[in-house]
Scaffold this motif. Sequence first.
Motif, PDB file in Angstrom:
ATOM      1  N   ARG A 178       0.678  -1.052   0.084  1.00 57.83           N
ATOM      2  CA  ARG A 178       0.072  -0.028  -0.138  1.00 57.83           C
ATOM      3  C   ARG A 178       0.881   1.204  -0.092  1.00 57.83           C
ATOM      4  NH1 ARG A 178      -3.609   1.517   5.236  1.00 57.83           N
ATOM      5  NH2 ARG A 178      -1.349   1.947   5.922  1.00 57.83           N
ATOM      6  N   ASP A 179       1.902   1.309   0.920  1.00 58.08           N
ATOM      7  CA  ASP A 179       2.517   2.350   1.238  1.00 58.08           C
ATOM      8  C   ASP A 179       3.894   2.804   0.360  1.00 58.08           C
ATOM      9  OD1 ASP A 179       0.533   3.118   2.997  1.00 58.08           O
ATOM     10  OD2 ASP A 179       1.567   2.350   4.761  1.00 58.08           O
ATOM     11  N   VAL A 180       4.378   1.735  -0.169  1.00 56.51           N
ATOM     12  CA  VAL A 180       5.689   1.660  -0.652  1.00 56.51           C
ATOM     13  C   VAL A 180       5.526   1.461  -2.195  1.00 56.51           C
ATOM     14  CG1 VAL A 180       8.110   0.930  -1.007  1.00 56.51           C
ATOM     15  CG2 VAL A 180       6.983   0.926   1.240  1.00 56.51           C
ATOM     16  N   VAL A 181       4.638   0.771  -2.605  1.00 59.99           N
ATOM     17  CA  VAL A 181       4.600   0.210  -3.982  1.00 59.99           C
ATOM     18  C   VAL A 181       3.291   1.070  -4.592  1.00 59.99           C
ATOM     19  CG1 VAL A 181       3.836  -1.847  -5.537  1.00 59.99           C
ATOM     20  CG2 VAL A 181       5.290  -2.224  -3.812  1.00 59.99           C
ATOM     21  N   GLY A 182       2.647   1.231  -3.608  1.00 63.67           N
ATOM     22  CA  GLY A 182       1.578   2.280  -3.967  1.00 63.67           C
ATOM     23  C   GLY A 182       0.114   1.530  -4.610  1.00 63.67           C
ATOM     24  N   MET A 183      -0.163   0.327  -4.185  1.00 65.61           N
ATOM     25  CA  MET A 183      -1.169  -0.266  -4.900  1.00 65.61           C
ATOM     26  C   MET A 183      -2.564   0.134  -4.129  1.00 65.61           C
ATOM     27  SD  MET A 183       0.351  -2.214  -6.903  1.00 65.61           S
ATOM     28  CE  MET A 183      -1.388  -3.083  -7.499  1.00 65.61           C
ATOM     29  N   ASP A 184      -3.635   0.304  -4.927  1.00 59.55           N
ATOM     30  CA  ASP A 184      -4.942   0.595  -4.072  1.00 59.55           C
ATOM     31  C   ASP A 184      -5.751  -0.553  -3.432  1.00 59.55           C
ATOM     32  OD1 ASP A 184      -4.512   3.468  -4.697  1.00 59.55           O
ATOM     33  OD2 ASP A 184      -5.357   3.079  -6.591  1.00 59.55           O
ATOM     34  N   ILE A 185      -5.421  -0.816  -2.331  1.00 69.44           N
ATOM     35  CA  ILE A 185      -6.065  -2.180  -1.662  1.00 69.44           C
ATOM     36  C   ILE A 185      -7.544  -1.644  -1.616  1.00 69.44           C
ATOM     37  CG2 ILE A 185      -6.074  -3.509   0.317  1.00 69.44           C
ATOM     38  CD1 ILE A 185      -3.219  -3.048   0.426  1.00 69.44           C
ATOM     39  N   SER A 186      -8.503  -2.599  -1.780  1.00 68.77           N
ATOM     40  CA  SER A 186      -9.938  -2.432  -1.493  1.00 68.77           C
ATOM     41  C   SER A 186     -10.338  -2.967  -0.297  1.00 68.77           C
ATOM     42  CB  SER A 186     -10.729  -2.627  -2.808  1.00 68.77           C
ATOM     43  OG  SER A 186     -10.796  -4.017  -2.794  1.00 68.77           O
ATOM     44  N   ARG A 187      -9.794  -4.302  -0.056  1.00 71.81           N
ATOM     45  CA  ARG A 187     -10.450  -5.032   0.836  1.00 71.81           C
ATOM     46  C   ARG A 187      -9.240  -6.240   1.244  1.00 71.81           C
ATOM     47  NH1 ARG A 187     -13.257  -7.447  -3.114  1.00 71.81           N
ATOM     48  NH2 ARG A 187     -13.543  -9.962  -3.028  1.00 71.81           N
ATOM     49  N   ILE A 188      -9.364  -6.957   2.405  1.00 67.88           N
ATOM     50  CA  ILE A 188      -8.426  -7.882   2.831  1.00 67.88           C
ATOM     51  C   ILE A 188      -9.392  -9.000   3.496  1.00 67.88           C
ATOM     52  CG2 ILE A 188      -6.668  -8.892   4.173  1.00 67.88           C
ATOM     53  CD1 ILE A 188      -5.305  -6.192   3.714  1.00 67.88           C
ATOM     54  N   THR A 189      -9.567 -10.224   3.081  1.00 69.32           N
ATOM     55  CA  THR A 189     -10.340 -11.327   3.697  1.00 69.32           C
ATOM     56  C   THR A 189      -9.608 -12.050   4.580  1.00 69.32           C
ATOM     57  OG1 THR A 189     -10.358 -12.713   1.781  1.00 69.32           O
ATOM     58  CG2 THR A 189     -12.123 -11.044   1.873  1.00 69.32           C
ATOM     59  N   ASP A 190      -9.917 -12.538   5.783  1.00 67.67           N
ATOM     60  CA  ASP A 190      -9.180 -13.203   6.807  1.00 67.67           C
ATOM     61  C   ASP A 190      -9.584 -14.503   7.078  1.00 67.67           C
ATOM     62  OD1 ASP A 190      -7.058 -10.973   7.001  1.00 67.67           O
ATOM     63  OD2 ASP A 190      -8.197 -10.033   8.501  1.00 67.67           O
ATOM     64  N   THR A 191      -8.884 -15.452   6.930  1.00 66.80           N
ATOM     65  CA  THR A 191      -9.451 -16.699   7.536  1.00 66.80           C
ATOM     66  C   THR A 191      -8.422 -17.126   8.568  1.00 66.80           C
ATOM     67  OG1 THR A 191     -10.595 -17.369   5.607  1.00 66.80           O
ATOM     68  CG2 THR A 191     -10.122 -18.814   7.052  1.00 66.80           C
ATOM     69  N   VAL A 192      -8.778 -17.485  10.119  1.00 74.37           N
ATOM     70  CA  VAL A 192      -8.076 -17.979  10.966  1.00 74.37           C
ATOM     71  C   VAL A 192      -8.591 -19.600  11.619  1.00 74.37           C
ATOM     72  CG1 VAL A 192      -7.212 -17.679  13.134  1.00 74.37           C
ATOM     73  CG2 VAL A 192      -7.301 -15.819  11.727  1.00 74.37           C
ATOM     74  N   GLU A 193      -7.677 -20.543  11.496  1.00 74.36           N
ATOM     75  CA  GLU A 193      -8.384 -21.591  11.826  1.00 74.36           C
ATOM     76  C   GLU A 193      -7.155 -22.437  12.784  1.00 74.36           C
ATOM     77  OE1 GLU A 193      -8.715 -24.631   8.813  1.00 74.36           O
ATOM     78  OE2 GLU A 193      -7.955 -23.098   7.282  1.00 74.36           O
ATOM     79  N   ALA A 194      -7.646 -23.327  13.482  1.00 74.58           N
ATOM     80  CA  ALA A 194      -6.692 -24.091  14.539  1.00 74.58           C
ATOM     81  C   ALA A 194      -6.300 -25.230  13.658  1.00 74.58           C
ATOM     82  CB  ALA A 194      -7.240 -24.787  15.783  1.00 74.58           C
ATOM     83  N   ARG A 195      -4.900 -25.427  13.718  1.00 76.84           N
ATOM     84  CA  ARG A 195      -4.266 -26.632  12.954  1.00 76.84           C
ATOM     85  C   ARG A 195      -3.207 -27.188  13.959  1.00 76.84           C
ATOM     86  NH1 ARG A 195      -3.403 -25.696   6.465  1.00 76.84           N
ATOM     87  NH2 ARG A 195      -5.514 -25.261   5.992  1.00 76.84           N
ATOM     88  N   LEU A 196      -2.419 -28.299  13.549  1.00 80.89           N
ATOM     89  CA  LEU A 196      -1.437 -28.873  14.311  1.00 80.89           C
ATOM     90  C   LEU A 196      -0.067 -28.476  13.536  1.00 80.89           C
ATOM     91  CD1 LEU A 196      -2.806 -32.300  15.353  1.00 80.89           C
ATOM     92  CD2 LEU A 196      -2.768 -30.171  16.695  1.00 80.89           C
ATOM     93  N   ALA A 197       0.899 -28.167  14.150  1.00 83.64           N
ATOM     94  CA  ALA A 197       2.231 -28.075  13.499  1.00 83.64           C
ATOM     95  C   ALA A 197       2.966 -29.073  12.950  1.00 83.64           C
ATOM     96  CB  ALA A 197       3.300 -27.434  14.720  1.00 83.64           C
ATOM     97  N   ASP A 198       3.087 -28.717  11.826  1.00 82.77           N
ATOM     98  CA  ASP A 198       3.719 -29.647  10.622  1.00 82.77           C
ATOM     99  C   ASP A 198       5.430 -29.677  11.027  1.00 82.77           C
ATOM    100  OD1 ASP A 198       4.757 -27.410   9.323  1.00 82.77           O
ATOM    101  OD2 ASP A 198       3.166 -27.712   7.847  1.00 82.77           O
ATOM    102  N   PRO A 199       6.044 -30.422  10.482  1.00 79.43           N
ATOM    103  CA  PRO A 199       7.438 -30.471  10.805  1.00 79.43           C
ATOM    104  C   PRO A 199       8.280 -29.293  10.628  1.00 79.43           C
ATOM    105  CG  PRO A 199       6.989 -32.554   9.735  1.00 79.43           C
ATOM    106  CD  PRO A 199       5.792 -31.807   9.646  1.00 79.43           C
ATOM    107  N   GLU A 200       7.981 -28.371   9.414  1.00 76.61           N
ATOM    108  CA  GLU A 200       8.413 -27.235   9.137  1.00 76.61           C
ATOM    109  C   GLU A 200       8.187 -26.250  10.107  1.00 76.61           C
ATOM    110  OE1 GLU A 200       9.287 -24.129   5.429  1.00 76.61           O
ATOM    111  OE2 GLU A 200       7.283 -24.934   5.859  1.00 76.61           O
ATOM    112  N   THR A 201       6.812 -26.211  10.415  1.00 79.31           N
ATOM    113  CA  THR A 201       6.387 -25.057  11.160  1.00 79.31           C
ATOM    114  C   THR A 201       6.986 -25.305  12.766  1.00 79.31           C
ATOM    115  OG1 THR A 201       4.418 -24.625   9.970  1.00 79.31           O
ATOM    116  CG2 THR A 201       4.392 -23.975  12.301  1.00 79.31           C
ATOM    117  N   ALA A 202       6.922 -26.666  13.145  1.00 78.31           N
ATOM    118  CA  ALA A 202       7.484 -26.971  14.432  1.00 78.31           C
ATOM    119  C   ALA A 202       9.050 -26.709  14.527  1.00 78.31           C
ATOM    120  CB  ALA A 202       7.396 -28.643  14.589  1.00 78.31           C
ATOM    121  N   ARG A 203       9.751 -26.810  13.456  1.00 78.05           N
ATOM    122  CA  ARG A 203      11.238 -26.424  13.555  1.00 78.05           C
ATOM    123  C   ARG A 203      11.558 -24.992  13.709  1.00 78.05           C
ATOM    124  NH1 ARG A 203      14.798 -25.058   9.913  1.00 78.05           N
ATOM    125  NH2 ARG A 203      13.161 -25.110   8.191  1.00 78.05           N
TER     126      ARG A 203
END
Length: 249
Positions: A178-203
Motif C-alpha cells: 500500500r505505502d511503498v509500491v502504491g497499490m490501491d487496496i480495496s479489501r482484505i479477507t481473513d481466515t483463521v483456523e486451528a491446526r497442528l504444527a507440521d515438521p517445518e512449522t515446528a522447527r
Amino acid sequence: MTSFAPDSIVLNRKLPLWYQVSQSLRASILGRSPRDPLRLPTEEQLAGHYGVSVLTMRQALKELEDEGLITRHRRRGTFIEPDARRGAPVRLLGSVDAIVAQQSGMKAELLDHGTGPVPPELAEFFPDLVETATYHRLRCDEKTGEPTNHAHNYVRPEVAARIDVDDLARWPMTKVLRDVVGMDISRITDTVEARLADPETARLLEVPLLSPILHYTGITYDTAGRVLDVAVIHYRGDRFSFTVTLDAT
C-alpha cells in the motif's frame, strides 16, 4: 526532547475513529526504528495530526496504554514502552490499518524468495497465472529473539517486480504493497483456523511437532477486484489470539 512522528492515515467514517487511530499509531510504534525517540507528541498535537477530537485521541491512547505499549505520566507526557511484549491480541474491525498493526512490531528474517507454480489450493485466487512471486519470512520477538510466526506470501509477479526485499525486513507485506509500491487496496479477507504444527512449522517456531498453532490466510484485493497477495501465516498458539468485533450499524 524530540517527539516520535507517527504515520498518517486516511480515516474511514464507517469505523470507530478511536479504533482506527489506535491501530495506526500502534503500527507506527511497533514498526519504529530503534533510533526513534520514545516520547509521543501531546494529545492535542496527535489529535491535530489525525484530524480527530482530543476526546477521540484520548480513547485511542487508552487502548494502547491498556495493551502496555505506552505509559502516560502526568506533566511529563506519554512515552512508548520500549520493552512492551509483541504479539498481543488484536481486535479486527475491518480496517486495513488493523491488518498492518497486527503484522507489525516483530523482527523479520527473509528466509527465501523467488518464483514458483501457483499452489493448487490457491489457484482460485490467481486464475490467470501459472506462477507467482513467493516470499518466506520468519518473525521473532525483538526482545527475546523467540520465533512467533512464519509467513508465506504469494504475490502477482508484476507487483512483486516493484518490491524491494529490504523493505520486507522492516515492514509487513500489506504496508509495503500500500505505502511503498502504491497499490490501491480495496479489501482484505481473513481466515483463521486451528491446526497442528507440521515438521517445518515446528522447527521454525521451536514448538513440539503436532502442537496447536493458528493458521491464518489473508487475501488482499485491489480496487479492480484482482488478488494482489495471498498471505499464509502460522502463528504460535501460545502467543496469539484473534478477536473479531462485528459492528451492528
